[in-house]
Design a protein around this motif. Structure first.
Motif, mmCIF file in Angstrom:
data_model
loop_
_atom_site.group_PDB
_atom_site.id
_atom_site.type_symbol
_atom_site.label_atom_id
_atom_site.label_comp_id
_atom_site.label_asym_id
_atom_site.label_seq_id
_atom_site.Cartn_x
_atom_site.Cartn_y
_atom_site.Cartn_z
ATOM 1 N N LEU A 185 0.823 -1.202 0.000
ATOM 2 C CA LEU A 185 0.000 0.000 0.000
ATOM 3 C C LEU A 185 0.863 1.260 0.000
ATOM 4 C CD1 LEU A 185 -2.943 1.067 0.180
ATOM 5 C CD2 LEU A 185 -2.664 1.056 2.657
ATOM 6 N N ASP A 186 1.871 1.283 0.860
ATOM 7 C CA ASP A 186 2.769 2.426 0.968
ATOM 8 C C ASP A 186 3.496 2.676 -0.350
ATOM 9 O OD1 ASP A 186 4.274 4.495 2.182
ATOM 10 O OD2 ASP A 186 5.830 3.096 2.809
ATOM 11 N N LEU A 187 4.088 1.630 -0.899
ATOM 12 C CA LEU A 187 4.846 1.774 -2.138
ATOM 13 C C LEU A 187 3.933 2.154 -3.306
ATOM 14 C CD1 LEU A 187 7.623 1.653 -3.408
ATOM 15 C CD2 LEU A 187 7.264 -0.793 -3.813
ATOM 16 N N ASP A 188 2.764 1.523 -3.388
ATOM 17 C CA ASP A 188 1.823 1.865 -4.467
ATOM 18 C C ASP A 188 1.436 3.342 -4.422
ATOM 19 O OD1 ASP A 188 1.878 -0.716 -5.410
ATOM 20 O OD2 ASP A 188 -0.089 -1.278 -4.615
ATOM 21 N N GLN A 189 1.240 3.880 -3.195
ATOM 22 C CA GLN A 189 0.871 5.298 -3.065
ATOM 23 C C GLN A 189 2.000 6.194 -3.561
ATOM 24 O OE1 GLN A 189 -2.117 7.289 -1.697
ATOM 25 N NE2 GLN A 189 -0.850 8.236 -3.253
ATOM 26 N N TYR A 225 4.509 9.617 -7.898
ATOM 27 C CA TYR A 225 5.718 9.884 -8.681
ATOM 28 C C TYR A 225 5.468 9.712 -10.177
ATOM 29 C CZ TYR A 225 8.522 9.959 -4.369
ATOM 30 O OH TYR A 225 9.063 10.281 -3.154
ATOM 31 N N ARG A 226 4.730 8.690 -10.552
ATOM 32 C CA ARG A 226 4.448 8.475 -11.977
ATOM 33 C C ARG A 226 3.556 9.582 -12.543
ATOM 34 N NH1 ARG A 226 3.984 2.267 -10.617
ATOM 35 N NH2 ARG A 226 6.081 1.598 -11.239
ATOM 36 N N ALA A 227 2.741 10.181 -11.700
ATOM 37 C CA ALA A 227 1.881 11.297 -12.117
ATOM 38 C C ALA A 227 2.604 12.642 -12.001
ATOM 39 C CB ALA A 227 0.607 11.316 -11.281
ATOM 40 N N MET A 280 12.038 15.652 -10.057
ATOM 41 C CA MET A 280 11.658 14.616 -11.018
ATOM 42 C C MET A 280 12.753 13.555 -11.152
ATOM 43 S SD MET A 280 8.565 15.219 -12.002
ATOM 44 C CE MET A 280 8.295 15.751 -10.305
ATOM 45 N N ARG A 281 14.009 13.983 -11.093
ATOM 46 C CA ARG A 281 15.127 13.042 -11.168
ATOM 47 C C ARG A 281 15.120 12.107 -9.962
ATOM 48 N NH1 ARG A 281 18.740 16.979 -12.438
ATOM 49 N NH2 ARG A 281 19.454 17.164 -10.292
ATOM 50 N N ARG A 282 14.896 12.670 -8.791
ATOM 51 C CA ARG A 282 14.878 11.853 -7.576
ATOM 52 C C ARG A 282 13.685 10.888 -7.587
ATOM 53 N NH1 ARG A 282 12.061 10.558 -2.518
ATOM 54 N NH2 ARG A 282 13.658 9.362 -1.455
ATOM 55 N N GLN A 283 12.534 11.364 -8.051
ATOM 56 C CA GLN A 283 11.360 10.499 -8.083
ATOM 57 C C GLN A 283 11.551 9.368 -9.094
ATOM 58 O OE1 GLN A 283 8.099 13.635 -6.263
ATOM 59 N NE2 GLN A 283 7.716 12.849 -8.283
ATOM 60 N N GLN A 284 12.204 9.637 -10.212
ATOM 61 C CA GLN A 284 12.493 8.573 -11.174
ATOM 62 C C GLN A 284 13.478 7.575 -10.586
ATOM 63 O OE1 GLN A 284 10.856 8.159 -14.212
ATOM 64 N NE2 GLN A 284 11.776 6.141 -13.931
ATOM 65 N N HIS A 285 14.407 8.060 -9.791
ATOM 66 C CA HIS A 285 15.367 7.197 -9.092
ATOM 67 C C HIS A 285 14.625 6.201 -8.189
ATOM 68 C CE1 HIS A 285 19.028 6.242 -6.729
ATOM 69 N NE2 HIS A 285 18.270 6.418 -5.664
ATOM 70 N N VAL A 286 13.613 6.678 -7.476
ATOM 71 C CA VAL A 286 12.820 5.812 -6.598
ATOM 72 C C VAL A 286 12.024 4.804 -7.421
ATOM 73 C CG1 VAL A 286 10.891 5.766 -4.948
ATOM 74 C CG2 VAL A 286 12.711 7.478 -4.713
ATOM 75 N N ILE A 287 11.401 5.260 -8.500
ATOM 76 C CA ILE A 287 10.636 4.351 -9.364
ATOM 77 C C ILE A 287 11.539 3.243 -9.888
ATOM 78 C CG2 ILE A 287 9.423 4.163 -11.585
ATOM 79 C CD1 ILE A 287 8.418 7.071 -11.076
#
Length: 198
Positions: free
Chosen positions: A122-126, A131-133, A167-174
């Protein structure tokens, strides 16, 4: 009038917290209990930015500075203080509440591959859906973050660089989540503060 009045992550969106506390006191019975659960979101972000695989400290500190400016903009625009949790014991005392108690959230949202526990999924999906949005949980969509950053004293050129960094950091997490390498124990800097009406 009520025996208990409570709120959770509401006061971070209130421009005049002392006025909100006076309203809570107005509807409380004498001896009634007021409790609020509110975070220090800047501190929570420091913990989130420490997840593995880590990005360089220079990137983490720049992201925290960006968020700090956005939080200052939120205050300047009269939309609340996203890190008001630290101030609540003092504000409760100033409002006239007695027997003030402060507790820290003891829940730790750990992420450990393969992320198979229901709470981890649940946490990761949120996080991944945000991040994808291209939503930054600290300030919303790009247009929202720009408005806050400029109101906090930043300029347009700095905003563009900072948004690209987010955005770079969020892509890193994805990427790390998809590769099964994202991990970390993430505590929340959130306080449960209570006090009684005299």
């Amino acid at each position: 009038s009520f025996d208990v009045v409570t709120c959770q992550t509401v006061l971070i969106h209130v421009a005049d917290v002392p006025a909100a506390l006076q309203e809570a006191l107005r509807v409380l019975k004498p001896g009634g209990l007021f409790c609020a659960a509110e975070p220090n979101n800047l501190a929570c972000s420091l913990v989130n930015l420490s997840m593995y695989p880590q990005i360089p400290w220079s990137e983490r500190s720049a992201l925290l500075d960006f968020q700090h400016t956005c939080e200052a903009g939120k205050i300047a625009l009269g939309r609340g203080d996203s890190s008001v949790g630290d101030a609540l014991p003092y504000l409760f005392r100033q409002a006239g509440l007695q027997s003030i108690q402060v507790f820290s959230n003891d829940k730790c949202a750990d992420l450990v591959p393969p992320y198979d526990r229901p709470d981890q999924k649940l946490d990761l999906d949120q996080w991944l859906s945000w991040y994808r949005a291209q939503i930054w949980p600290s300030a919303g969509m790009e247009s929202d973050a720009r408005e806050l950053f400029l109101a906090g004293g930043g300029n347009e050129a700095e905003f563009a660089d900072n948004w690209e960094r987010v955005m770079r950091r969020q892509q890193h997490v994805i990427d790390a989540a998809e590769q099964g390498t994202l991990h970390g124990a993430r505590g929340f800097t959130t306080y449960l503060v209570s006090g009684r009406k005299s």
